[in-house]
Design a protein around this motif. Structure first.
Motif, short mmCIF file in Angstrom:
data_model
loop_
_atom_site.label_atom_id
_atom_site.label_comp_id
_atom_site.label_asym_id
_atom_site.label_seq_id
_atom_site.Cartn_x
_atom_site.Cartn_y
_atom_site.Cartn_z
N UNK A 120 -0.69 -0.85 -4.26
CA UNK A 120 -1.14 -1.29 -2.93
C UNK A 120 -0.26 -0.64 -1.86
N UNK A 121 1.03 -0.60 -2.12
CA UNK A 121 1.98 -0.01 -1.17
C UNK A 121 1.76 1.48 -0.96
N UNK A 122 1.30 2.17 -2.00
CA UNK A 122 1.10 3.62 -1.91
C UNK A 122 -0.23 3.99 -1.27
N UNK A 123 -1.15 3.03 -1.22
CA UNK A 123 -2.48 3.32 -0.70
C UNK A 123 -2.42 3.71 0.78
N UNK A 124 -3.29 4.63 1.15
CA UNK A 124 -3.35 5.06 2.55
C UNK A 124 -4.61 4.51 3.22
N UNK A 125 -5.32 3.64 2.51
CA UNK A 125 -6.56 3.10 3.03
C UNK A 125 -6.29 1.82 3.81
N UNK A 126 -6.70 1.77 5.09
CA UNK A 126 -6.43 0.56 5.89
C UNK A 126 -7.11 -0.68 5.31
#
Length: 131
Positions: A78-84
């Motif tokens: 979740x922390x690495x995701x770049x999706x808002x």
């Protein structure tokens, strides 16, 4: 690469991929019957999909709540995701936060730094709903 995965793992990934929220109880129940290796393989793919923003948040929430061993992996993804984060994801994040404030606190801060979560959204996730 999923070619080395067992039939069970591939089936589970397919079910998770097209899951509706009402199916998650059965999916979790069946997933817990898989071997440790099959569960690990399933989470490899799930984590990568979370990072890419391809995993629905109710699925993420239910896996987070039911597989303690993989909480760290889920939170990292979740922390690495770049999706808002969208409004529809908020309830799932709140449930995860309420169930494990410690591991969620850090990831929420990371998400704000990455720009995938706003300060307003964090406040909303952390505030306790008065019922």
């Amino acid at each position: 690469d999923e070619s080395g995965f067992s039939k069970n793992t591939k089936e589970m990934l397919e079910r998770i991929g097209r899951a509706k929220s009402g199916q998650m109880v059965a999916i979790i129940k069946d997933m817990k019957k898989l071997s440790a290796e099959e569960i690990a393989d399933t989470f490899k793919v799930v984590a990568s999909k979370i990072e890419k923003g391809e995993m629905k948040f109710f699925v993420v929430r239910d896996l987070f709540l039911n597989f303690d061993v993989y909480k760290g992996k889920i939170v990292d993804a979740i922390g690495k995701s770049t999706v808002p984060i969208k409004a529809g994801d908020m309830a799932a994040l709140r449930t995860m936060y309420n169930s494990d404030t410690g591991s969620m606190n850090t990831v929420l801060e990371t998400m704000v730094k990455r720009g995938t979560l706003t300060d307003e959204q964090i406040t909303e996730i952390k505030e306790q709903r008065k019922s």
